[in-house]
Design an enzyme around this catalytic site. Structure first.
Site, PDB file in Angstrom:
ATOM      1  CG  HIS A  18       5.698  -2.914  -5.987  1.00 57.04           C
ATOM      2  ND1 HIS A  18       5.992  -3.751  -6.274  1.00 57.04           N
ATOM      3  CD2 HIS A  18       6.563  -1.597  -5.781  1.00 57.04           C
ATOM      4  CE1 HIS A  18       7.625  -3.546  -5.940  1.00 57.04           C
ATOM      5  NE2 HIS A  18       7.786  -2.476  -6.005  1.00 57.04           N
ATOM      6  CD  GLU A  19       5.903   2.462  -5.892  1.00 55.81           C
ATOM      7  OE1 GLU A  19       6.609   2.950  -4.786  1.00 55.81           O
ATOM      8  OE2 GLU A  19       6.558   1.645  -6.606  1.00 55.81           O
ATOM      9  CG  HIS A  22       8.249   0.080  -1.657  1.00 57.52           C
ATOM     10  ND1 HIS A  22       9.214  -0.669  -1.486  1.00 57.52           N
ATOM     11  CD2 HIS A  22       8.150   0.174  -3.047  1.00 57.52           C
ATOM     12  CE1 HIS A  22       9.685  -1.169  -2.375  1.00 57.52           C
ATOM     13  NE2 HIS A  22       9.067  -0.818  -3.492  1.00 57.52           N
TER      14      HIS A  22
END
Length: 338
Positions: A18-19, A22
């Protein structure tokens, strides 16, 4: 211990993926990223990079990418010396709106991609798909509510009614899902041969499975597939799971199903039970949790990615920047609600 390790590994991978979404998109758009952290709390390991410090923190829940220009109250130019040195054009809040939205949505996209990859891998490893069981009774459990009500083998469930809720099931899973959100007496319309009957059945709670049930068992069949069919099978499984999550969210809006919500402890318990069933069951849970976290992060709650995207869209549509202090307070309040 195996269950705990499996749980920590699963959450860590989901958070990293997920990170990473980003982080990669932010770097692509030239945003300065001070830190990439897995976990929360005090740092137990840090490795300085060319520009970004990579950290592992003590609490293995969550993680973050610290990007310059995040308007969430985590940065203060008067106190953060590092921020003073970052050019305005390398701050998240100063790049184009569509780029900010891409950065916010990238984490969710990565979770969905991970879930899809797992669903495809599972279908490929099995070599078959399970066809949806029809809402037709194959077996009635002894001493169950279904038996007490008079349900019989080969009965077809054509409708279930509970107050304002009406279900016309296409598959057995629809009935099972309905029971979880309506665990009180319901009227079952049954097709038996050429006649239709109405039976009133009240589900009972099974402590072992932690679900409500009536004691009606349906049967499904396995269909062999070629390896290339796994891509469609994985997609179908992901869409089916995603729709189930959205239906669950819809029930929460109606005030139903709050007792079924789980935090980290609940997920840990479920992971421990799942690992006992084997690798395939564990990977199925892995895929579902990744998809769940991805969809949850899309909710329009300011502390989540979906909420940040909503704020950006409101600013874009109104042509006005929302006061940063107001945004920070809204985000803080939503954290408390979460």
């Amino acid at each position: 211990m195996i269950g705990l390790i499996a749980f920590l590994f699963m959450l860590s991978v989901i958070v990293i993926i997920h990170e990473l979404g980003h982080f990669l998109t932010a770097k692509k758009f030239g945003v300065y990223c001070k830190e990439f952290s897995i976990g929360m709390g005090p740092a137990i390991y840090q490795k300085p990079g060319k520009e970004t410090t990579f950290s592992i923190r003590a609490i293995p829940f969550g993680g973050y990418v610290m990007m310059a220009g995040e308007e969430d109250g985590s940065q203060n130019e008067e106190e953060d010396d590092w921020l003073k040195e970052v050019p305005q054009e390398r701050r998240l809040n100063n790049i184009a709106t569509w780029k900010q939205i891409v950065v916010m949505a990238a984490g969710v996209c990565m979770n969905i991609v991970l879930a899809y990859a797992l669903f495809v891998g599972l279908a490929m490893a099995r070599g078959y798909v399970i066809e949806d069981a029809k809402p037709v009774v194959y077996e009635v459990v002894d001493n169950s509510p279904a038996q007490a009500a008079g349900l019989q083998k080969d009965d077809e469930i054509v409708k279930v009614t509970n107050g304002s809720e009406v279900l016309e099931p296409q598959r057995q899973y629809d009935v099972i899902e309905f029971i979880q959100y309506n665990p009180t007496e319901s009227t079952y319309t049954i097709r038996r041969g050429k006649e239709e009957l109405e039976l009133k059945i009240t589900p009972r709670y099974n402590k072992e499975t932690q679900t409500y049930e009536i004691g009606s068992i349906a049967t499904s069949y396995a269909r062999p597939i070629q390896w290339y069919e796994s891509f469609k099978a994985g997609w179908d499984d992901m869409i089916d799971s995603g729709m189930s999550i959205f239906r669950s969210l819809g029930q929460l809006v109606k005030g139903k199903g709050y007792e079924n919500l789980s935090g980290p402890v609940g997920i840990l318990n479920l992971t421990q039970k799942t690992t006992q069933l084997g690798l395939m069951s564990y990977l199925s849970l892995f895929a579902l949790i990744s998809l769940n976290i991805g969809i949850f992060n899309l909710l329009p709650i300011p502390a989540l990615d979906g909420g940040r995207i909503l704020i950006l869209l409101i600013e874009r549509l109104t042509g006005r920047k929302i006061n940063q202090k107001i945004v920070e307070n809204i985000i803080l309040a939503s954290f408390v609600l979460l």
